[in-house]
Write an enzyme that holds these catalytic residues in place. Structure first.
Site, PDB file in Angstrom:
ATOM      1  N   ASP A 197      -2.166  -1.167   5.746  1.00 24.80           N
ATOM      2  CA  ASP A 197      -2.565  -0.684   7.074  1.00 24.80           C
ATOM      3  C   ASP A 197      -4.079  -0.657   7.259  1.00 24.80           C
ATOM      4  OD1 ASP A 197      -2.544   1.612   5.177  1.00 24.80           O
ATOM      5  OD2 ASP A 197      -3.229   2.742   6.928  1.00 24.80           O
ATOM      6  N   LYS A 257     -11.814   5.945  -3.305  1.00 22.29           N
ATOM      7  CA  LYS A 257     -12.313   7.156  -2.658  1.00 22.29           C
ATOM      8  C   LYS A 257     -13.801   7.413  -2.909  1.00 22.29           C
ATOM      9  CE  LYS A 257      -8.285   7.427  -1.032  1.00 22.29           C
ATOM     10  NZ  LYS A 257      -8.065   6.579   0.150  1.00 22.29           N
ATOM     11  N   ASP A 267       0.855  -1.177   0.000  1.00 23.59           N
ATOM     12  CA  ASP A 267       0.000   0.000   0.000  1.00 23.59           C
ATOM     13  C   ASP A 267       0.903   1.242   0.000  1.00 23.59           C
ATOM     14  OD1 ASP A 267      -2.431   1.524   0.371  1.00 23.59           O
ATOM     15  OD2 ASP A 267      -1.885   1.703   2.486  1.00 23.59           O
TER      16      ASP A 267
END
Length: 275
Positions: free
Chosen positions: A189, A56, A15
């Site tokens: 994460d 998003k 990532d």
């Protein structure tokens, strides 16, 4: 022709924000808050962090589906948010994100040395993100100025489905010429990023302290007492439990030990899908 299990890792698929750059993953979080504010809808930092890891537009849609946020929107506009409303917020989010991405572009301390070591050990470095390509182009440019260049980058809008679907991780496998998904480790994460790796059949490593879940700066992380840090680790481990990461570590700087352990397990014939 027979199938043979891979005996060592060939690639790490990483990532970006909260993993290699932007300790605490502040760049996207703060901009979500600002984008909603431009529509007179208040969203807290904690609320904005909730769906992190998704593309998003999907992130904004998920936020708009939170009952409390939907009610705040209804009080302003007289209706709950439609997909067109989500797109309007997204269209405001994008230029804000591009404008301010440089503020949170620093590499995570120690990451560059860690990745250099992995490459010296023969690993290819793939990458993917919840950012669309127009933002990723800027992120990649800024990272290169700081010395980090991934071997491949896949933005969320470059595949039919973003996280938690496996498409971005698998696009890296194809582009990097990896011959077995079990020879890859996905490092992220966020829960959607770990699910992406799991669904792609890879080893998975969740980052506990450098990203969205802890949500602190490097300095804030370093200032935590031993007791508070252990409490936060336990809280974040519980957040990741449902996504079943193979490993949980504080930051990417702990990754070399994990790589060595995965190689040991592969050499014994273990496969990620079995655990």
């Amino acid at each position: 022709m027979n199938y043979n299990n891979p005996t060592q890792l060939q690639a790490a698929i990483l990532d970006w924000a909260g993993t290699v750059v932007d300790f605490g993953s502040f760049a996207p979080t703060q901009i979500f808050v600002e984008a909603f504010a431009e529509f007179d809808v208040q969203v807290s930092i904690e609320e904005a962090r909730g769906p992190m890891g998704m593309g998003k537009w999907d992130h904004i849609r998920t936020l708009c589906d939170v009952p409390e946020i939907a009610e705040r929107y209804r009080k302003v506009f007289g209706r709950t948010p439609t997909d067109d409303d989500v797109t309007a917020i997204y269209n405001r989010f994008m230029p804000l994100q591009i404008e301010k991405i440089a503020v949170h572009s620093a590499l995570i301390p120690g990451a560059l040395d860690t990745l250099t070591g992995l490459r010296q050990d023969g690993l290819k470095i793939g990458s993917c993100s919840g950012y669309p390509k127009v933002v990723m182009d800027k992120v990649v440019e800024l990272a290169a100025q700081n010395g980090y260049v991934a071997d491949h980058v896949v933005a969320t809008d470059e595949t039919p489905n973003g996280r938690p679907w496996p498409a971005q991780a698998l696009a890296n496998v194809i582009a990097l010429g990896i011959d077995d998904v079990a020879a890859c480790v996905k490092v992220d994460d966020t829960v959607p990023g770990i699910l992406e790796g799991r669904r792609a059949g890879m080893w998975t490593v969740a980052l506990v302290c450098s990203g969205n879940a802890l949500g602190l700066t490097w300095e804030g992380f370093r200032a935590l007492s031993a007791e508070k840090l252990e409490s936060e680790r336990q809280r974040i481990h519980a957040l990741f439990a449902g996504s079943r990461p193979h490993y949980l570590i504080d930051t990417i700087n702990d990754l070399p030990e994990v790589i060595a352990d995965i190689n040991r397990r592969l050499a014994k014939g273990e496969m990620p899908q079995a655990f």
